[in-house]
Design a protein around this motif. Structure first.
Motif, PDB file in Angstrom:
ATOM      1  N   LEU A   1     -15.956  -4.280  -6.626  1.00  0.00           N
ATOM      2  CA  LEU A   1     -15.784  -3.979  -5.209  1.00  0.00           C
ATOM      3  C   LEU A   1     -14.812  -2.814  -5.078  1.00  0.00           C
ATOM      4  O   LEU A   1     -14.137  -2.445  -6.041  1.00  0.00           O
ATOM      5  N   THR A   2     -14.773  -2.268  -3.900  1.00  0.00           N
ATOM      6  CA  THR A   2     -13.873  -1.163  -3.591  1.00  0.00           C
ATOM      7  C   THR A   2     -13.017  -1.551  -2.405  1.00  0.00           C
ATOM      8  O   THR A   2     -13.518  -2.173  -1.455  1.00  0.00           O
ATOM      9  N   ILE A   3     -11.745  -1.197  -2.471  1.00  0.00           N
ATOM     10  CA  ILE A   3     -10.863  -1.399  -1.320  1.00  0.00           C
ATOM     11  C   ILE A   3     -10.303  -0.042  -0.897  1.00  0.00           C
ATOM     12  O   ILE A   3     -10.158   0.861  -1.720  1.00  0.00           O
ATOM     13  N   GLU A   4     -10.014   0.064   0.381  1.00  0.00           N
ATOM     14  CA  GLU A   4      -9.437   1.296   0.920  1.00  0.00           C
ATOM     15  C   GLU A   4      -8.042   1.049   1.474  1.00  0.00           C
ATOM     16  O   GLU A   4      -7.395   1.967   1.961  1.00  0.00           O
ATOM     17  N   GLU A   5      -7.603  -0.202   1.430  1.00  0.00           N
ATOM     18  CA  GLU A   5      -6.251  -0.563   1.859  1.00  0.00           C
ATOM     19  C   GLU A   5      -5.544  -1.173   0.659  1.00  0.00           C
ATOM     20  O   GLU A   5      -5.956  -2.226   0.161  1.00  0.00           O
ATOM     21  N   GLU A   6      -4.466  -0.513   0.214  1.00  0.00           N
ATOM     22  CA  GLU A   6      -3.785  -0.990  -0.985  1.00  0.00           C
ATOM     23  C   GLU A   6      -3.261  -2.413  -0.820  1.00  0.00           C
ATOM     24  O   GLU A   6      -3.160  -3.166  -1.778  1.00  0.00           O
ATOM     25  N   GLY A   7      -2.962  -2.795   0.419  1.00  0.00           N
ATOM     26  CA  GLY A   7      -2.465  -4.148   0.675  1.00  0.00           C
ATOM     27  C   GLY A   7      -3.446  -5.239   0.244  1.00  0.00           C
ATOM     28  O   GLY A   7      -3.040  -6.367  -0.030  1.00  0.00           O
ATOM     29  N   LEU A   8      -4.731  -4.910   0.186  1.00  0.00           N
ATOM     30  CA  LEU A   8      -5.730  -5.899  -0.238  1.00  0.00           C
ATOM     31  C   LEU A   8      -5.735  -6.118  -1.749  1.00  0.00           C
ATOM     32  O   LEU A   8      -6.280  -7.103  -2.240  1.00  0.00           O
ATOM     33  N   ARG A   9      -5.134  -5.204  -2.473  1.00  0.00           N
ATOM     34  CA  ARG A   9      -5.165  -5.284  -3.931  1.00  0.00           C
ATOM     35  C   ARG A   9      -4.562  -6.596  -4.439  1.00  0.00           C
ATOM     36  O   ARG A   9      -5.137  -7.258  -5.299  1.00  0.00           O
TER      37      ARG A   9
END
Length: 153
Positions: A113-121
């Motif tokens: 998957l890809t995230i664009e918000e580092e907070g989701l990492r």
């Protein structure tokens, strides 16, 4: 709570998504529905959380994803996209439960998957994913995370 495959009724999940997400998935769903499955949790009859598992490349890929996707599809990874918990149901760990239920139902399947918000990492790392790639675009940062089941479990 059991994971429900919406089958041909996948569009009913889109109603809980943010409007910009709805516009993305609605416009391409007919092209993807044969290679994607919508899985949800329901609270009584209402969808509380869900996501879409794509068996091919996901829609609206960024340049960063285009560089990376082929190796994951070739290695039989499935893409998790549009994972969302309805705002009325937040704070109940439904996102983590959804990921756990998916991994339990398909114990040998790997995901990306890809995230664009580092907070989701940290959320995804807490759920067994690891970051394998970071985009070089400082203005629009993205991270690719993967999950691979432990062999012989």
């Amino acid at each position: 709570m059991g994971l429900i495959n919406l089958g041909l009724d996948g569009r009913s999940y889109f109603k809980i998504l943010p409007e910009d997400w709805q516009e993305v998935i609605e416009s391409v769903w007919d092209d993807y529905k044969n290679n994607a499955t919508v899985y949800v949790f329901k609270d009584d009859l209402e969808i509380s959380a869900g996501g879409i598992v794509f068996r091919t490349a996901p829609p609206n890929m960024t340049d960063f994803e285009i560089e990376e996707w082929q190796k994951y599809v070739t290695a039989n990874f499935h893409y998790i996209g549009f994972l969302f918990v309805d705002t009325k149901y937040r704070g109940k760990s439904l996102g983590s439960e959804w990921l756990t239920a998916l991994k339990d139902q398909f114990p040998d399947q790997s995901y990306w998957l890809t995230i664009e918000e580092e907070g989701l990492r940290s959320f995804y790392e807490k759920n067994g994913f690891k970051c394998v790639s970071t985009s070089r675009d400082k203005a629009n940062p993205e991270w690719i995370l993967i999950y691979q089941p432990e062999k012989g479990k």
